[in-house]
Design a protein around this motif. Sequence first.
Motif, mmCIF file in Angstrom:
data_model
loop_
_atom_site.group_PDB
_atom_site.id
_atom_site.type_symbol
_atom_site.label_atom_id
_atom_site.label_comp_id
_atom_site.label_asym_id
_atom_site.label_seq_id
_atom_site.Cartn_x
_atom_site.Cartn_y
_atom_site.Cartn_z
ATOM 1 N N UNK A 79 -12.292 15.638 -9.894
ATOM 2 C CA UNK A 79 -13.140 15.407 -8.727
ATOM 3 C C UNK A 79 -12.777 16.433 -7.654
ATOM 4 N N UNK A 80 -13.724 17.314 -7.329
ATOM 5 C CA UNK A 80 -13.497 18.298 -6.274
ATOM 6 C C UNK A 80 -13.402 17.581 -4.932
ATOM 7 N N UNK A 81 -12.397 17.972 -4.121
ATOM 8 C CA UNK A 81 -12.148 17.291 -2.846
ATOM 9 C C UNK A 81 -12.109 18.242 -1.656
ATOM 10 N N UNK A 82 -12.665 19.435 -1.798
ATOM 11 C CA UNK A 82 -12.745 20.360 -0.674
ATOM 12 C C UNK A 82 -11.506 21.218 -0.508
ATOM 13 N N UNK A 83 -11.398 21.821 0.685
ATOM 14 C CA UNK A 83 -10.279 22.727 0.926
ATOM 15 C C UNK A 83 -9.357 22.250 2.037
ATOM 16 N N UNK A 84 -9.549 21.006 2.483
ATOM 17 C CA UNK A 84 -8.677 20.438 3.517
ATOM 18 C C UNK A 84 -8.278 19.028 3.107
ATOM 19 N N UNK A 85 -7.023 18.852 2.781
ATOM 20 C CA UNK A 85 -6.506 17.537 2.419
ATOM 21 C C UNK A 85 -5.037 17.493 2.830
ATOM 22 N N UNK A 86 -4.648 16.451 3.518
ATOM 23 C CA UNK A 86 -3.277 16.284 3.978
ATOM 24 C C UNK A 86 -2.464 15.647 2.841
ATOM 25 N N UNK A 87 -1.798 16.486 2.047
ATOM 26 C CA UNK A 87 -1.054 15.972 0.895
ATOM 27 C C UNK A 87 0.121 15.092 1.305
ATOM 28 N N UNK A 88 0.704 15.315 2.469
ATOM 29 C CA UNK A 88 1.788 14.443 2.908
ATOM 30 C C UNK A 88 1.254 13.034 3.145
ATOM 31 N N UNK A 89 0.115 12.926 3.796
ATOM 32 C CA UNK A 89 -0.500 11.617 4.024
ATOM 33 C C UNK A 89 -0.877 10.962 2.696
ATOM 34 N N UNK A 90 -1.411 11.746 1.775
ATOM 35 C CA UNK A 90 -1.749 11.230 0.448
ATOM 36 C C UNK A 90 -0.491 10.700 -0.233
ATOM 37 N N UNK A 91 0.601 11.464 -0.160
ATOM 38 C CA UNK A 91 1.835 11.032 -0.811
ATOM 39 C C UNK A 91 2.405 9.765 -0.170
ATOM 40 N N UNK A 92 2.356 9.690 1.151
ATOM 41 C CA UNK A 92 2.826 8.471 1.826
ATOM 42 C C UNK A 92 2.020 7.258 1.364
ATOM 43 N N UNK A 93 0.717 7.445 1.202
ATOM 44 C CA UNK A 93 -0.152 6.358 0.735
ATOM 45 C C UNK A 93 0.187 5.967 -0.698
ATOM 46 N N UNK A 94 0.406 6.945 -1.566
ATOM 47 C CA UNK A 94 0.766 6.661 -2.960
ATOM 48 C C UNK A 94 2.069 5.875 -3.014
ATOM 49 N N UNK A 95 3.050 6.309 -2.254
ATOM 50 C CA UNK A 95 4.331 5.597 -2.263
ATOM 51 C C UNK A 95 4.177 4.172 -1.749
ATOM 52 N N UNK A 96 3.340 3.982 -0.745
ATOM 53 C CA UNK A 96 3.101 2.633 -0.226
ATOM 54 C C UNK A 96 2.403 1.770 -1.287
ATOM 55 N N UNK A 97 1.473 2.361 -2.010
ATOM 56 C CA UNK A 97 0.746 1.610 -3.044
ATOM 57 C C UNK A 97 1.690 1.106 -4.139
ATOM 58 N N UNK A 98 2.716 1.885 -4.428
ATOM 59 C CA UNK A 98 3.644 1.518 -5.500
ATOM 60 C C UNK A 98 4.833 0.692 -5.003
ATOM 61 N N UNK A 99 4.934 0.507 -3.695
ATOM 62 C CA UNK A 99 5.995 -0.317 -3.118
ATOM 63 C C UNK A 99 5.734 -1.773 -3.507
ATOM 64 N N UNK A 100 6.716 -2.457 -4.101
ATOM 65 C CA UNK A 100 6.511 -3.850 -4.537
ATOM 66 C C UNK A 100 5.996 -4.773 -3.435
ATOM 67 N N UNK A 101 6.308 -4.462 -2.190
ATOM 68 C CA UNK A 101 5.841 -5.308 -1.088
ATOM 69 C C UNK A 101 4.325 -5.271 -0.924
ATOM 70 N N UNK A 102 3.686 -4.193 -1.381
ATOM 71 C CA UNK A 102 2.262 -4.011 -1.128
ATOM 72 C C UNK A 102 1.397 -3.990 -2.391
ATOM 73 N N UNK A 103 1.998 -4.125 -3.567
ATOM 74 C CA UNK A 103 1.237 -4.011 -4.811
ATOM 75 C C UNK A 103 0.097 -5.019 -4.909
ATOM 76 N N UNK A 104 0.287 -6.216 -4.405
ATOM 77 C CA UNK A 104 -0.783 -7.211 -4.484
ATOM 78 C C UNK A 104 -1.997 -6.808 -3.673
ATOM 79 N N UNK A 105 -1.785 -6.060 -2.604
ATOM 80 C CA UNK A 105 -2.899 -5.598 -1.777
ATOM 81 C C UNK A 105 -3.709 -4.557 -2.535
ATOM 82 N N UNK A 106 -3.019 -3.608 -3.168
ATOM 83 C CA UNK A 106 -3.696 -2.497 -3.811
ATOM 84 C C UNK A 106 -4.140 -2.780 -5.243
ATOM 85 N N UNK A 107 -3.422 -3.629 -5.945
ATOM 86 C CA UNK A 107 -3.667 -3.827 -7.366
ATOM 87 C C UNK A 107 -3.987 -5.256 -7.729
ATOM 88 N N UNK A 108 -4.560 -6.014 -6.813
ATOM 89 C CA UNK A 108 -4.868 -7.424 -7.087
ATOM 90 C C UNK A 108 -6.043 -7.548 -8.033
#
Length: 108
Positions: A79-108
């Motif tokens: 999926x093409x996503x353009x030429x401007x993307x904040x990879x640090x913000x993306x990574x912070x979001x990915x790490x939050x998604x995989x944090x056991x405290x938040x998995x039910x929110x993202x993967x319910x």
Amino acid sequence: MAEYLSPRVNSARLPNFVGKTVRLPCKVVSFNGPNAIVEASDGGQTTIVLSAGSDIQDTFVEVVGTVVDSTTIKMMVGVNMGDKLDLKLVNDTIEMMHDPRFQKIFFA
């Protein structure tokens, strides 16, 4: 960890998903024949085995594919996503998604 279809991951999380379908938001570094080298949101490099007729044109893409090993994904879709993307913000979001405290929110 809950079972889900295609979680977003970074390069450090790839070993946990060998044989499974994932989404890898990344920056294209180079093309090498039937492969692309990309930089994942956490800065790690990953090899993408491109699908036939893949149409990666942008600097940033999200690769949906099967994890072959800890550094390789066999692409199903890009999926093409353009030429401007904040990879640090993306990574912070990915790490939050995989944090056991938040998995039910993202993967319910």
